[in-house]
Scaffold this motif. Sequence first.
Motif, mmCIF file in Angstrom:
data_model
loop_
_atom_site.group_PDB
_atom_site.id
_atom_site.type_symbol
_atom_site.label_atom_id
_atom_site.label_comp_id
_atom_site.label_asym_id
_atom_site.label_seq_id
_atom_site.Cartn_x
_atom_site.Cartn_y
_atom_site.Cartn_z
ATOM 1 N N HIS A 1 39.140 -6.909 -17.999
ATOM 2 C CA HIS A 1 39.467 -6.453 -19.356
ATOM 3 C C HIS A 1 40.052 -5.038 -19.329
ATOM 4 O O HIS A 1 39.515 -4.150 -18.655
ATOM 5 N N PHE A 2 41.118 -4.845 -20.089
ATOM 6 C CA PHE A 2 41.772 -3.537 -20.158
ATOM 7 C C PHE A 2 40.828 -2.453 -20.674
ATOM 8 O O PHE A 2 40.729 -1.366 -20.092
ATOM 9 N N HIS A 3 40.121 -2.704 -21.766
ATOM 10 C CA HIS A 3 39.325 -1.657 -22.409
ATOM 11 C C HIS A 3 38.034 -1.334 -21.658
ATOM 12 O O HIS A 3 37.467 -0.260 -21.877
ATOM 13 N N MET A 4 37.574 -2.235 -20.801
ATOM 14 C CA MET A 4 36.284 -2.007 -20.143
ATOM 15 C C MET A 4 36.382 -1.831 -18.627
ATOM 16 O O MET A 4 35.478 -1.251 -18.027
ATOM 17 N N ASP A 5 37.460 -2.332 -18.008
ATOM 18 C CA ASP A 5 37.478 -2.427 -16.543
ATOM 19 C C ASP A 5 38.685 -1.768 -15.881
ATOM 20 O O ASP A 5 38.975 -2.049 -14.719
ATOM 21 N N ALA B 1 47.219 -6.299 -14.543
ATOM 22 C CA ALA B 1 46.924 -7.702 -14.857
ATOM 23 C C ALA B 1 45.450 -7.794 -15.229
ATOM 24 O O ALA B 1 44.588 -7.666 -14.347
ATOM 25 N N PHE B 2 45.171 -7.979 -16.510
ATOM 26 C CA PHE B 2 43.787 -8.114 -16.959
ATOM 27 C C PHE B 2 43.550 -9.579 -17.312
ATOM 28 O O PHE B 2 44.034 -10.088 -18.329
ATOM 29 N N SER B 3 42.820 -10.257 -16.439
ATOM 30 C CA SER B 3 42.780 -11.716 -16.450
ATOM 31 C C SER B 3 42.120 -12.316 -17.680
ATOM 32 O O SER B 3 42.460 -13.434 -18.084
ATOM 33 N N ARG B 4 41.174 -11.601 -18.311
ATOM 34 C CA ARG B 4 40.424 -12.202 -19.422
ATOM 35 C C ARG B 4 40.870 -11.703 -20.795
ATOM 36 O O ARG B 4 40.228 -12.014 -21.790
ATOM 37 N N ASP B 5 41.962 -10.992 -20.873
ATOM 38 C CA ASP B 5 42.413 -10.460 -22.158
ATOM 39 C C ASP B 5 43.324 -11.423 -22.915
ATOM 40 O O ASP B 5 43.811 -11.096 -23.998
ATOM 41 N N GLN B 6 43.585 -12.576 -22.362
ATOM 42 C CA GLN B 6 44.402 -13.586 -23.029
ATOM 43 C C GLN B 6 43.902 -14.963 -22.580
ATOM 44 O O GLN B 6 43.083 -15.062 -21.662
ATOM 45 N N GLU B 7 44.356 -15.975 -23.236
ATOM 46 C CA GLU B 7 43.847 -17.318 -22.958
ATOM 47 C C GLU B 7 44.167 -17.749 -21.537
ATOM 48 O O GLU B 7 43.320 -18.309 -20.834
ATOM 49 N N GLU B 8 45.380 -17.494 -21.104
ATOM 50 C CA GLU B 8 45.769 -17.859 -19.745
ATOM 51 C C GLU B 8 45.493 -16.694 -18.797
ATOM 52 O O GLU B 8 45.923 -15.571 -19.034
ATOM 53 N N LYS B 9 44.758 -16.959 -17.712
ATOM 54 C CA LYS B 9 44.390 -15.895 -16.789
ATOM 55 C C LYS B 9 45.621 -15.397 -16.028
ATOM 56 O O LYS B 9 46.451 -16.190 -15.576
#
Length: 601
Positions: A493-497, A519-527
């Motif tokens: 996540h961009f805001h936390m990680d 590349a923040f894998s969990r910030d959108q539906e598609e990783k």
Amino acid sequence: MTLSSSNSPLTDEQARQLNDVLGNLEGHQIDWLSGYLAGWRAAQTGQPSAGGAAAAAAASAEAPSLTVLYGSQTGNAEGVAEMLGEQASARGIKATVVDMADYKPRQLKSESFVAVLASTHGEGDPPDGALDFHEFIHSRKAPGLKGVHYGVLALGDTSYEHFCQTGKDFDARFAELGASQLVERVDCDVDYDDPAEAWVTAMLDAIEAKAGAAVSAGSGQTAGGAPGKSQYDRKNPFPAPVLENLVLNGRGSNKETRHIELSLEDSGLTYRPGDAVGIYPQNNPSLVAAIIEKLALDPEETVSLGETQTTLSKALTHYREITVLTKPLMEQWAAYSGDAELQKLVGDQAGVTDWMRGRDLLDLIETWPVEGLGADTLTGMLRKLPPRLYSIASSQAAVDEEVHMTVAAVRYESHNREREGVASTWLSDRLEDDATVPVYIDPNKNFKLPEDDDAPVIMIGPGTGVAPFRAFMQEREERGARGRNWLFFGEQHFHMDFLYQSEWLAWRRQGLLDHLTVAFSRDQEEKVYVQNRIRDYATELWSWLQDGAYIYVCGDADAMAPDVNEALIDVIAHEGNKSRDEATEYLRDLAREKRYQRDVY
């Protein structure tokens, strides 16, 4: 010429004895003997004997030559290779220490004595720098090696299925090609110091016995070591005070990543960006207590660990591996327990490897209980608690007598129990404010910034793999390097990680960091991962490569590194209009030129 009393100052009996000795010696042994006798005579009289200088020169010219070839991923094999070279020189043996990546393998057939030191990487693979040599020696192009005398030291980890496979490969292939084995191959576990030193001694003894090499009293070696070298190393770690221990993740993250700063003041330890810091951790006291309780042992009972005596509790906390199972431990436990099911399991390589995965010593004790196991027997079964290596996240040019680490606390559930990483949770959870951490520096010559400060640098480091690139940027800033810099970073996540976010953004504002691709894998539906971003920026990345860019990859070896490798091949194939085989070879060429370097684990 045959000696006698008529053509020498010797008696007939002395001449006969000397003729017998000389008749059993080869030419280089006779040359050595002449030099030895000249030196012996000089020591007796205090003056050089007639012809002594010429004899000594001849002996020196015939000193045996040893080529030490190493293939190292993290630097351990290289360190032992350098030790072998130093000890060989001290004995009067001409030693050349060479990285397999820099060795011309066709020279092999001309060598007299060869030492091969190789670690095993991944699932039985050679280290990156040893790939070409490994391929050549196993190809039809490999020359016959009759007349070559060799020895192999293999480094590995018994918790992996293909333990020391690369060393085993070299040993078998050298024998197939006709080389003569000087000493038995030694396969070292993670605690490699003692067996490696014993192998080095055996190797040099064997060379001396074969070639008649002399111990050189004038080698210049001293007990004190090189001037300015720190007294602290793997065997004697420095107790580094903890300066900072901060959580980098934001509130709500399911990750816990720590930024830890340690003081190296008065240690004399130095490092370069790309090196690692080795730490000696402590096992969780709760797990130690559970093991002792299950075996009905006394935690205060005295046990012997070599020359050290301590309590069982301290032995399991500080000195013995209890969270990772190995095949040798399983075999010993099966023999001691006499359990038929366990004995059958250890005979199945794939089965025992699968069973060990995600389990620890407590699982073994609970699954196959034993009675009457003594404390010394238990500690004798367990391997030493090995140090853990962390990529250094700082440049010494920027932080002086400090070293910084980026540590992800490892916590997970396996087989219905909560598990944790030994070092990461010790550093995260159990360090007091005034604690010290036993550390040493583990150099990594295979992961270094280019000498040319104008060269472009592409850094690919998701998660804690970003650590060495923080060091790279600090170093390039201190140097005033003009080369362009591009970071690919990924997390959940961009805001936390977004680890070290403020520093990366500051370097980008300053112009030191030309590109920051995330590349923040969990910030959108598609990783989305870093390998996806690499493909997204294929055209520009290829342009950087054409401009001489160096590529660095750090992080997970199991999934990330292979995926990134595939993405790079795709970019090279598409943008360079190459076939897959040509693109693969192009990337291999970059690795040979040290323009593609990986620090994966």
